[in-house]
Design an enzyme around this catalytic site. Sequence first.
Site, mmCIF file in Angstrom:
data_model
loop_
_atom_site.group_PDB
_atom_site.id
_atom_site.type_symbol
_atom_site.label_atom_id
_atom_site.label_comp_id
_atom_site.label_asym_id
_atom_site.label_seq_id
_atom_site.Cartn_x
_atom_site.Cartn_y
_atom_site.Cartn_z
ATOM 1 N N VAL A 108 -23.339 3.322 -8.491
ATOM 2 C CA VAL A 108 -24.567 3.067 -7.500
ATOM 3 C C VAL A 108 -23.841 1.559 -6.984
ATOM 4 O O VAL A 108 -24.030 0.497 -6.157
ATOM 5 C CB VAL A 108 -25.571 2.392 -7.753
ATOM 6 C CG1 VAL A 108 -26.166 3.891 -8.384
ATOM 7 C CG2 VAL A 108 -24.952 2.283 -9.708
ATOM 8 N N TYR A 168 -24.585 14.403 -8.299
ATOM 9 C CA TYR A 168 -25.870 14.600 -8.522
ATOM 10 C C TYR A 168 -26.540 16.174 -7.908
ATOM 11 O O TYR A 168 -25.701 17.241 -7.533
ATOM 12 C CB TYR A 168 -26.841 13.744 -8.299
ATOM 13 C CG TYR A 168 -26.176 12.379 -9.184
ATOM 14 C CD1 TYR A 168 -26.050 12.246 -10.710
ATOM 15 C CD2 TYR A 168 -25.292 11.084 -8.178
ATOM 16 C CE1 TYR A 168 -26.115 11.186 -11.105
ATOM 17 C CE2 TYR A 168 -25.152 10.028 -9.142
ATOM 18 C CZ TYR A 168 -24.963 10.333 -10.563
ATOM 19 O OH TYR A 168 -24.939 9.089 -10.880
ATOM 20 N N LYS A 176 -20.260 7.368 -17.345
ATOM 21 C CA LYS A 176 -21.251 8.159 -17.977
ATOM 22 C C LYS A 176 -19.735 9.768 -18.621
ATOM 23 O O LYS A 176 -20.230 10.172 -19.220
ATOM 24 C CB LYS A 176 -21.599 8.825 -17.258
ATOM 25 C CG LYS A 176 -22.990 8.484 -16.464
ATOM 26 C CD LYS A 176 -23.854 8.403 -15.764
ATOM 27 C CE LYS A 176 -25.290 8.128 -15.570
ATOM 28 N NZ LYS A 176 -26.535 8.135 -14.321
HETATM 29 N N1 GLN Z 1 -27.099 1.480 -14.500
HETATM 30 C C1 GLN Z 1 -27.464 2.710 -13.517
HETATM 31 C C2 GLN Z 1 -29.209 3.373 -13.928
HETATM 32 O O1 GLN Z 1 -28.948 3.837 -14.336
HETATM 33 C C3 GLN Z 1 -26.448 3.466 -12.961
HETATM 34 C C4 GLN Z 1 -26.866 4.698 -12.077
HETATM 35 C C5 GLN Z 1 -25.710 5.150 -11.525
HETATM 36 O O2 GLN Z 1 -24.750 4.292 -11.143
HETATM 37 N N2 GLN Z 1 -26.428 6.216 -10.585
HETATM 38 O O3 GLN Z 1 -29.887 3.553 -13.315
#
Ligand code: GLN
Length: 428
Positions: free
Chosen positions: A261, A243, A67
């Site tokens: 994640v 977050y 991101k």
């Molecule tokens: N691809 C995952 C999603 O959009 C990424 C989320 C994450 O790494 N926090 O849910």
Amino acid sequence: MRSVVPDYLIEALGDARADTSGALAAYIPELAAADPERLGAVFATVDGEVYGAGDIDTEFTIQSISKPFAYALALADRGFDAVLAKVGVEPSGEAFNQISLESDTGRPLNPMINAGAITAHSLAGSAEMTAAERVQRVVDGLSAFAGRQLTTDTAVCASELEHAHRNLAIAHMLRSHDILTEDPRTVVDGYTRQCSVLVTTRDLAMMAATLANRGINPVSGARVIHEPVVRQVLSVMSTCGMYDAAGDWATQVGIPAKSGVAGGLIGALPGQIGIATFSPRLDRHGNSVRGVSLFERFSSDMGLHVMEVPAAARAVVRSNHVVGAGRDAIRVLELQGGVGFSAAERIVREAVDTAPTEVGVALDLTMVYSIDDVGRRMLLEVVRRLTLDGHEVYLVDPETLVPDPDPGDGGRVTVVKTLEQEQNSSDR
Ligand code: GLN
């Protein structure tokens, strides 16, 4: 002698290994199949040294760690105004996949939550690109940060896309507010591919180090992104990167960071290092359990918190003395270290307090290793005011830290390599 750093990393990993709490990200079936015991950590310095321990060359999907980098590409490709019109920079304090948008504008609060990241993906590359070209732009951009060509994991991507109802819901909301202008399904498809880029812990540390190094990859030497973009991205990482755990993180770790994640976690310490850890089990915020504890440890063991107030730098005025005698006497302010605003203020104060009676005044930069723009301007203003007070001003600048010095209206300066050079020439 063996380096101290890898041994430290091995010890830290050994201690972290015992913690088997947390769970794999089950909402992406393919991620739930990962080996939960994997553990790695890498430090990459801004001058290109890489230290690692554990599973540092195992590939896993980047997920949300993409991101900040995709946001950087959007800022670079479309400019700040165009991106800020569609994605805010306010921490949401909510989960990464919260379906929340600014009530009046429909803008996602920030680019680190999914709503903002899906939007940022749509803004990478030029507006005319096809969806496939945009994905390629993002993969190539992430690759430039890492310093090697990255690929995507099509199995993880397909697995996530099959269950992407929540991201699709977010994207449809964004489309209804005209934040997205393309087909929401196409954008989620591209964003999911972006999340499926395969990286190693080593790659992630290098990507973080590129941010820490003002946008220049420390190994390839390539400028990936310009400094204003780096500052924007690091700011958003520090306020929104973790977050709903962002406040805890800011106080306890204090390193601009981003988690994913699949178990990756990066931190970028401006001017110092990029850090990455990998351990797939996650806490309730979706952050790697062992990764968070490793970062807490790194930060406290090595004083890496960005708000750690640095020990007052050694006095910038190393000495203030007179050389020569009588009419040839020169007042010398011997300076040292790096000169930014606060050091320049000390120099101004020294010049004012000294009120030199000698005609000659020399500012000696021999021991100065850097001088930024404000430092340079303040120094030249000191030169100008000294000239107006009737002084003959010399700048001892053997490394040409101040090329073509122009003290402006009424100011005059003689640049010399050494003070002896000046004295010898006036002897003759
Ligand atoms: N691809 C995952 C999603 O959009 C990424 C989320 C994450 O790494 N926090 O849910």
